[in-house]
Design an enzyme around this catalytic site. Structure first.
Site, mmCIF file in Angstrom:
data_model
loop_
_atom_site.group_PDB
_atom_site.id
_atom_site.type_symbol
_atom_site.label_atom_id
_atom_site.label_comp_id
_atom_site.label_asym_id
_atom_site.label_seq_id
_atom_site.Cartn_x
_atom_site.Cartn_y
_atom_site.Cartn_z
ATOM 1 C CG ASN A 152 -1.678 1.259 1.418
ATOM 2 O OD1 ASN A 152 -1.759 2.072 0.506
ATOM 3 N ND2 ASN A 152 -2.261 1.438 2.603
ATOM 4 C CD1 TRP A 153 4.005 1.115 -2.376
ATOM 5 C CD2 TRP A 153 4.095 2.014 -4.426
ATOM 6 N NE1 TRP A 153 4.946 0.415 -3.091
ATOM 7 C CE2 TRP A 153 5.020 0.950 -4.357
ATOM 8 C CE3 TRP A 153 3.965 2.716 -5.617
ATOM 9 C CZ2 TRP A 153 5.811 0.582 -5.440
ATOM 10 C CZ3 TRP A 153 4.756 2.364 -6.694
ATOM 11 C CH2 TRP A 153 5.670 1.300 -6.609
ATOM 12 C CE LYS A 154 0.000 3.395 4.600
ATOM 13 N NZ LYS A 154 0.015 3.505 6.037
ATOM 14 C CG HIS A 176 -5.755 2.162 5.020
ATOM 15 N ND1 HIS A 176 -5.324 3.173 5.854
ATOM 16 C CD2 HIS A 176 -4.759 1.248 4.966
ATOM 17 C CE1 HIS A 176 -4.097 2.871 6.278
ATOM 18 N NE2 HIS A 176 -3.730 1.707 5.754
ATOM 19 C CD GLU A 233 -2.784 5.816 6.498
ATOM 20 O OE1 GLU A 233 -2.715 5.877 5.258
ATOM 21 O OE2 GLU A 233 -1.928 5.254 7.201
ATOM 22 C CD GLU A 257 -3.565 -2.315 7.246
ATOM 23 O OE1 GLU A 257 -2.465 -2.610 6.790
ATOM 24 O OE2 GLU A 257 -4.125 -1.233 6.999
ATOM 25 N N GLY A 304 2.495 2.111 10.760
ATOM 26 C CA GLY A 304 3.511 3.152 10.633
ATOM 27 C C GLY A 304 4.217 3.519 11.928
ATOM 28 C CB SER A 317 5.042 -2.012 12.087
ATOM 29 O OG SER A 317 4.666 -0.664 12.359
ATOM 30 N N GLY A 338 5.037 1.203 4.653
ATOM 31 C CA GLY A 338 6.407 1.711 4.566
ATOM 32 C C GLY A 338 7.401 0.785 3.885
HETATM 33 P P1 PGA Z 1 2.857 0.184 7.594
HETATM 34 O O1 PGA Z 1 1.404 0.512 6.950
HETATM 35 O O2 PGA Z 1 3.317 -1.120 6.997
HETATM 36 O O3 PGA Z 1 3.712 1.352 7.186
HETATM 37 O O4 PGA Z 1 2.667 0.086 9.065
HETATM 38 C C1 PGA Z 1 0.459 -0.509 6.730
HETATM 39 C C2 PGA Z 1 -0.795 0.057 6.120
HETATM 40 O O5 PGA Z 1 -1.179 1.184 6.455
HETATM 41 O O6 PGA Z 1 -1.432 -0.614 5.288
#
Ligand code: PGA
Length: 243
Positions: A10-12, A91, A93, A160, A166, A206, A228
């Site tokens: 997931n590159w966001k 997600h 976010e 998640e 993150g 993470s 990440g």
């Molecule tokens: P992360 O993000 O691996 O940077 O913790 C995971 C995600 O938000 O899908």
């Protein structure tokens, strides 16, 4: 029960289309063909970049409707036109920063399926919900809303926990196992026929090369949604080696 396995990046809001093209080129050079579903969800603006055959292309969101007056949104047909085969929905976010509700997630899951996309439905609790012991209640609520009337065989779930995204604080294998089992039990109860045993449940939060080996050994975990660590070619290639 042999469930499909996934590794999804997931590159966001990261990487221009030029950077995406370079990453895909490097991945094709270094990555080996895997049995697992290897996918990357870049920003919408990179979806037109051709992906090598072994990497699935996905989006990080879709609009609430198939077309019309939705300023700033992108439809499922539009992402499909560029070769996306899956879409990350709900997600945290999106839920927290952009106020997406459970009912919006449900609408998007239905819409994605209508357009032949695989929805990767995210669920997870906040740190304070976890501390209060409400993890499973929160997740059951998210599942009930997002998956109401949906054929479970057509979706993938990603657990998640918000406190792990993150932060570098990966959830313990014991905690993940407990939650994934809880999700399956809930689905078995509500959909019958051991439906929950067939659904692939990914863990996200993470995940990185230094902890994937331990996570991959947990039979309840069917794969990973990675933020990440999916942005760096060395890290992503190293994650794929475990799949
Ligand atoms: P992360 O993000 O691996 O940077 O913790 C995971 C995600 O938000 O899908």
């Amino acid at each position: 029960m042999k469930r499909s396995r996934y590794l999804i990046g997931n590159w966001k809001m990261n990487k221009t289309s030029q950077q995406t093209a370079l990453f895909i080129e490097q991945l094709a050079e270094r990555g080996e063909k895997k049995e697992a579903f290897i996918g990357i969800a870049p920003p919408f603006t990179s979806l037109h970049i051709p992906f090598s055959v072994d990497v699935h292309k996905g989006a990080q969101n879709i609009g609430l409707s198939s077309s019309g007056a939705h300023t700033g949104e992108v439809s499922p047909e539009m992402i499909g036109e560029h070769g996306a085969s899956f879409v990350i929905l709900g997600h945290s976010e999106r839920r927290t920063v952009y106020h997406e509700t459970d009912s919006m997630v449900h609408t998007k899951v239905e819409l994605a399926l209508q357009y032949g996309l695989l929805p990767v439905v995210c669920v997870g609790e906040t740190e304070s919900e976890r501390e209060k012991g409400d993890t499973m209640e929160v997740i059951k609520h998210q599942l009930a809303a997002a998956l109401s009337g949906i054929d479970l065989r057509s979706v993938v779930i990603a657990y998640e926990p918000l406190w792990a995204i993150g932060t570098g604080n990966v959830a313990s294998t014991k905690d993940i196992e407990k939650v994934h089992r809880g999700i399956r039990n809930y689905l078995n109860e509500h959909y019958g026929d051991d439906a929950g045993e067939e659904v692939s449940i990914l863990y996200g939060g993470s995940v990185k090369p230094s902890n994937i080996e331990e996570l991959v050994s947990v039979s309840e975990i069917d794969g990973f949604l990675v933020g990440g660590a999916s942005l760096k070619i060395e890290d992503f290639v190293s994650l794929t080696l475990h799949m």
